[in-house]
Design an enzyme around this catalytic site. Structure first.
Site, PDB file in Angstrom:
ATOM      1  N   GLY A 140       0.831  -1.217   0.000  1.00 11.61           N
ATOM      2  CA  GLY A 140       0.000   0.000   0.000  1.00 11.61           C
ATOM      3  C   GLY A 140       0.856   1.254   0.000  1.00 11.61           C
TER       4      GLY A 140
ATOM      5  N   ARG B 102       1.130  -5.114  -5.007  1.00 14.25           N
ATOM      6  CA  ARG B 102       1.169  -6.313  -4.167  1.00 14.25           C
ATOM      7  C   ARG B 102       1.394  -7.452  -5.158  1.00 14.25           C
ATOM      8  NH1 ARG B 102      -0.901  -3.939   0.443  1.00 14.25           N
ATOM      9  NH2 ARG B 102      -2.804  -2.719   0.230  1.00 14.25           N
TER      10      ARG B 102
ATOM     11  N   ASP C 103       4.441  -4.521   6.659  1.00  9.10           N
ATOM     12  CA  ASP C 103       4.887  -5.823   7.187  1.00  9.10           C
ATOM     13  C   ASP C 103       4.850  -6.939   6.142  1.00  9.10           C
ATOM     14  OD1 ASP C 103       2.157  -5.683   7.206  1.00  9.10           O
ATOM     15  OD2 ASP C 103       1.907  -6.597   9.192  1.00  9.10           O
TER      16      ASP C 103
ATOM     17  N   THR D 154       3.709   2.762   5.973  1.00  7.21           N
ATOM     18  CA  THR D 154       2.310   2.356   5.889  1.00  7.21           C
ATOM     19  C   THR D 154       1.459   3.276   6.757  1.00  7.21           C
ATOM     20  OG1 THR D 154       0.682   0.688   6.560  1.00  7.21           O
ATOM     21  CG2 THR D 154       2.809   0.547   7.635  1.00  7.21           C
TER      22      THR D 154
ATOM     23  N   ASP E 203      -1.006   2.389   8.253  1.00  7.42           N
ATOM     24  CA  ASP E 203      -1.548   1.585   9.361  1.00  7.42           C
ATOM     25  C   ASP E 203      -0.708   1.731  10.643  1.00  7.42           C
ATOM     26  OD1 ASP E 203      -3.262   0.728   7.406  1.00  7.42           O
ATOM     27  OD2 ASP E 203      -2.290  -1.215   7.130  1.00  7.42           O
TER      28      ASP E 203
ATOM     29  N   ASP F 194       1.649  -0.157  11.812  1.00  3.55           N
ATOM     30  CA  ASP F 194       1.523  -1.440  12.517  1.00  3.55           C
ATOM     31  C   ASP F 194       2.777  -2.304  12.409  1.00  3.55           C
ATOM     32  OD1 ASP F 194       1.369  -1.973   9.830  1.00  3.55           O
ATOM     33  OD2 ASP F 194      -0.360  -3.300   9.962  1.00  3.55           O
TER      34      ASP F 194
ATOM     35  N   ARG G   1      -6.215  -1.891   8.706  1.00  2.47           N
ATOM     36  CA  ARG G   1      -6.178  -3.362   8.673  1.00  2.47           C
ATOM     37  C   ARG G   1      -6.484  -3.928  10.055  1.00  2.47           C
ATOM     38  NH1 ARG G   1      -4.231  -6.076   4.097  1.00  2.47           N
ATOM     39  NH2 ARG G   1      -3.137  -4.337   3.195  1.00  2.47           N
TER      40      ARG G   1
END
Ligand code: F6P
Length: 319
Positions: A10, A71, A102, A125, A127, A129, A171
């Site tokens: 992403g 991706r 990740d 990202t 996110d 995360d 996510r």
């Protein structure tokens, strides 16, 4: 020495700042920068170009990535990873900088165990995360995009005496939801990491409504899959005229904030410096308490990111 950069997974605002700095700084250090287009897909297909300054001129203010991203289901297969390695060898690329999340780092972990690849990951990202780093490139811009949307939703929610459920990305991680809920004063925040007690919240909100509360803002992290359930509950149990807004991919786009541009520069310099000076292979640049560091890729991919408990404790709506 030939060094290459690519974006994977992403996209996130600030990627272009990192790509530009990578090219300019690699030249400054007297080395040769390469650009890999279309992420891992491009690595497999050999979409690799020796960079020139003009490739990265005028890109700082743009979201997304000028070298694009992907991706890559093909990268799960050994034969394509081998092909990707052959492409790096063909250009005599000795160091690879990967901007990604990740999933991309797990792919690089596998790749680097199979082939003599020396790479440095830059956590990128919205996110936020990734284990081992407080900050991932792009998060600040995404949070500001969400804040802007929430400010606007507040205007209409308070004017119309309505409840709004706003779904944010992330996510399986609730970081975007938590920071957005704290900074916008939302009444409800629902994230995958914390059990949400509908009953307790209902009692609390009924009390507030009795005391004059006329609108509600609920932030729901996409990973909980609770958006519709919460909207139905606000409508049926709390009798609010309720609307749902799914912010979606606007959270990924837009001009990067000043902070994300500066972080993109710093991450890129850290990555290039490491590739040029060290034989200690396959690291991820991390950022904690205002300082940059490096962590082994194995460590980053084998552990799960946890939201800072201090941040969670600021979220007084979660009870
Ligand atoms: O990882 C970034 C992210 O934007 C997540 O927040 C979201 O769940 C996902 O990517 C969306 O992926 P796609 O762009 O493939 O729909």
């Amino acid at each position: 020495m030939a060094l290459a950069i690519m974006c994977s997974g992403g996209d996130a605002p600030g990627m272009n700042a990192a790509v530009k700095k990578f090219v300019d700084y690699t030249f400054d250090r007297g080395e040769t920068p390469y650009l890999i287009y279309d992420g891992l897909e491009g690595l497999i297909d050999g979409s690799i170009k020796k960079a020139e300054h003009r490739d990265v001129a005028g890109i700082l203010h743009r979201g997304g990535s000028i070298i694009r991203s992907s991706r890559s289901p093909r990268f799960f297969e050994y034969e394509y990873r081998k092909q990707a390695f052959e492409n790096l060898k063909k250009h005599e690329i000795e160091g690879l900088v990967v901007l990604g999340g990740d999933g991309s780092f797990r792919a690089m972990d596998t790749f680097s165990h199979e082939f003599a690849v020396n790479f440095v990951g830059i956590p990128t990202t919205i996110d936020n995360d990734i284990y081992g780093t407080e900050y991932c490139l792009g998060v600040d811009t995404a949070l500001n995009t969400i804040r802007d949307a929430l400010d606007k939703i507040y205007d209409t929610a308070s004017t119309f005496n309505r409840a709004f459920v706003v779904e944010v990305m992330g996510r399986e991680c609730g970081y975007l939801a938590v920071v957005s809920a704290i900074s916008s004063g939302a009444e409800i925040c629902i994230i995958p990491e914390v059990d949400f007690n509908l009953h307790v919240t209902e009692q609390k909100l009924k009390q507030e409504i009795a005391n004059g509360r006329r609108y509600i803002l609920a932030i729901v992290a996409e990973g909980t899959k609770m958006t519709d359930k919460v909207a139905g509950w606000l409508q049926m149990e709390l009798e609010f005229d309720t609307r749902v807004t799914v912010l979606g991919h606007i959270q990924r786009g837009g001009a990067p904030t000043t902070f994300d541009r500066m972080m993109g520069f710093d991450f890129a310099v850290q990555a290039v410096d490491h590739l040029l000076k060290s034989k200690d292979l396959n690291k991820v640049v991390v950022y904690n308490k205002g300082e940059f560091g490096l962590l082994d890729i194995d460590v980053v991919t084998s552990k799960k990111y946890q939201i800072d408990p201090n941040l969670l404790s600021m979220l007084n709506v979660l009870d």
